[in-house]
Design a protein around this motif. Structure first.
Motif, short mmCIF file in Angstrom:
data_model
loop_
_atom_site.label_atom_id
_atom_site.label_comp_id
_atom_site.label_asym_id
_atom_site.label_seq_id
_atom_site.Cartn_x
_atom_site.Cartn_y
_atom_site.Cartn_z
N ASN A 130 -3.93 -2.07 -4.58
CA ASN A 130 -4.98 -0.96 -4.78
C ASN A 130 -5.18 -0.01 -3.72
OD1 ASN A 130 -4.50 -1.49 -7.44
ND2 ASN A 130 -6.42 -2.60 -7.65
N ARG A 131 -4.18 0.18 -2.79
CA ARG A 131 -4.65 1.03 -1.83
C ARG A 131 -3.20 1.47 -0.83
NH1 ARG A 131 -5.56 -1.26 3.85
NH2 ARG A 131 -5.36 -3.82 3.33
N GLN A 132 -3.21 2.33 -0.30
CA GLN A 132 -2.20 2.88 0.63
C GLN A 132 -2.79 3.63 1.88
OE1 GLN A 132 1.18 2.04 0.99
NE2 GLN A 132 0.91 0.72 -0.62
N GLY A 133 -2.48 3.48 3.07
CA GLY A 133 -3.00 4.50 4.29
C GLY A 133 -4.63 4.38 4.06
N PRO A 134 -5.28 5.64 4.01
CA PRO A 134 -6.88 5.70 4.00
C PRO A 134 -7.33 5.89 2.62
CG PRO A 134 -5.70 7.81 4.38
CD PRO A 134 -4.44 6.87 4.21
N ASP A 135 -6.29 5.69 1.53
CA ASP A 135 -6.75 5.80 0.24
C ASP A 135 -7.13 4.61 -0.49
OD1 ASP A 135 -6.51 8.45 0.51
OD2 ASP A 135 -4.36 8.36 0.36
N ARG A 136 -8.08 4.62 -1.15
CA ARG A 136 -8.49 3.13 -2.08
C ARG A 136 -8.52 3.30 -3.34
NH1 ARG A 136 -7.33 2.46 2.51
NH2 ARG A 136 -8.21 1.02 4.01
N GLY A 137 -8.48 2.37 -4.12
CA GLY A 137 -8.45 2.60 -5.86
C GLY A 137 -7.15 1.99 -6.27
N SER A 138 -7.49 1.91 -7.66
CA SER A 138 -6.16 1.49 -8.42
C SER A 138 -5.36 2.62 -8.83
CB SER A 138 -6.39 0.67 -9.84
OG SER A 138 -7.24 2.08 -10.45
N GLN A 139 -5.78 3.98 -8.53
CA GLN A 139 -4.76 5.08 -8.54
C GLN A 139 -3.74 5.03 -7.52
OE1 GLN A 139 -8.20 5.06 -7.89
NE2 GLN A 139 -8.70 6.95 -6.71
N TYR A 140 -4.07 4.31 -6.49
CA TYR A 140 -3.33 4.29 -5.39
C TYR A 140 -2.45 3.09 -5.18
CZ TYR A 140 -5.93 8.33 -4.09
OH TYR A 140 -6.73 9.56 -4.06
N ARG A 141 -2.31 2.44 -6.34
CA ARG A 141 -1.49 1.25 -6.20
C ARG A 141 -0.08 1.55 -6.14
NH1 ARG A 141 -3.07 2.17 -11.55
NH2 ARG A 141 -1.16 2.08 -13.13
N ALA A 142 0.91 0.60 -5.43
CA ALA A 142 1.93 0.62 -5.29
C ALA A 142 2.73 0.23 -6.55
CB ALA A 142 2.73 0.20 -4.18
N ALA A 143 3.68 0.69 -7.20
CA ALA A 143 4.37 0.15 -8.52
C ALA A 143 5.75 0.79 -8.66
CB ALA A 143 3.53 0.31 -9.70
N LEU A 144 6.41 -0.27 -9.13
CA LEU A 144 7.86 0.46 -9.62
C LEU A 144 7.75 0.36 -10.99
CD1 LEU A 144 10.09 -2.08 -7.41
CD2 LEU A 144 9.27 0.25 -6.92
N VAL A 145 8.33 1.53 -11.78
CA VAL A 145 8.24 1.72 -13.13
C VAL A 145 9.84 2.00 -13.33
CG1 VAL A 145 7.49 3.16 -15.19
CG2 VAL A 145 6.10 2.80 -12.89
N PRO A 146 10.47 0.98 -13.64
CA PRO A 146 11.95 1.13 -14.25
C PRO A 146 12.10 2.04 -15.61
CG PRO A 146 11.46 -1.11 -13.59
CD PRO A 146 10.28 -0.40 -13.64
N MET A 147 13.02 2.72 -15.72
CA MET A 147 13.32 3.44 -17.14
C MET A 147 14.32 2.67 -17.80
SD MET A 147 11.24 6.13 -16.67
CE MET A 147 11.69 7.19 -17.62
#
Length: 228
Positions: A130-147
């Motif tokens: 739930n973070r990347q770089g300086p950004d915090r929160g679930s909106q900044y999670r890393a996720a893969l969304v296969p189609m």
């Protein structure tokens, strides 16, 4: 949290103080050479689509926009519903949405497994929750969304390969998420790096991603930014 500040935005947007990808307050993350995929994607003919979430969508969009074979990279929201698919609501962190990028690519030029490697090398740190770089929160999670099933199979194999590789000192926490619906972000977020190359956040956090892409993957890198 990122602030758009005095950008050349539509009047309605410029009148608001919007929060999102964080203001640059520290040095950019170091790129990591992710392992070469052992399982190649067999995707057949025609253009394909995949969705990636990896923190602020400005940088992820920019990375893929500089990859040969990518036809478009569009910033948006994935994981929540239509009613909350706005920048302001997503940044509350409670909508279920992640800032995400929809990538359309030609698998004859760049395969899905190659996009995964690039993504985890220069785009997102798979060990951060739930973070990347300086950004915090679930909106900044890393996720893969296969189609499709092939992407899901390749994504699962690559996450397992990453975990066993020893490249990262911490556990891999990036998840595979089921595709729901991708909602395109507001117009002023699209092609953000192309339109705002001198923005402080871009200079501190995202330009180094492009420099790393060019250095680590010269055969995949293209100098021009292809608009979404």
């Amino acid at each position: 949290m990122k602030r758009l500040g005095r950008l050349m935005l539509p009047m309605a947007a410029a009148a608001m103080t919007l929060a999102g990808c964080g203001m640059p307050v520290q040095a950019a993350e170091k790129a990591v050479l992710a392992p070469a995929p052992k399982q190649f994607a067999n995707e057949g003919m025609g253009l394909k689509t995949a969705v990636f979430a990896g923190g602020c969508f400005w940088g992820i969009e920019a990375v893929f926009s500089h990859v040969k074979g990518v036809k478009s990279a569009v910033s948006g929201y994935h994981g929540g519903n239509a009613a909350t698919a706005t920048y302001e609501q997503t940044n509350t962190g409670v909508t279920g949405h992640a800032e995400a990028v929809r990538v359309v690519y030609d698998p004859k030029v760049v395969r899905y497994d190659e996009l995964l490697r690039i993504f985890f090398s220069v785009g997102a740190d798979p060990t951060l929750h739930n973070r990347q770089g300086p950004d915090r929160g679930s909106q900044y999670r890393a996720a893969l969304v296969p189609m499709n099933a092939e992407q899901r199979k390749v994504a699962a194999a690559y996450l397992g390969q990453m975990e066993a590789s020893g490249v990262w000192n911490s556990p891999i926490v990036t998840k595979i998420e089921k595709y729901r619906k991708f909602y395109k972000a507001e117009k002023y977020h699209q092609d953000f790096m192309l339109k705002n190359p001198r923005h402080g956040y871009i200079q501190t956090w995202d330009k180094p991603k492009i420099d790393a892409l060019k250095r680590l993957y010269p055969s995949h890198y293209r100098s021009n930014f292809v608009p979404g």
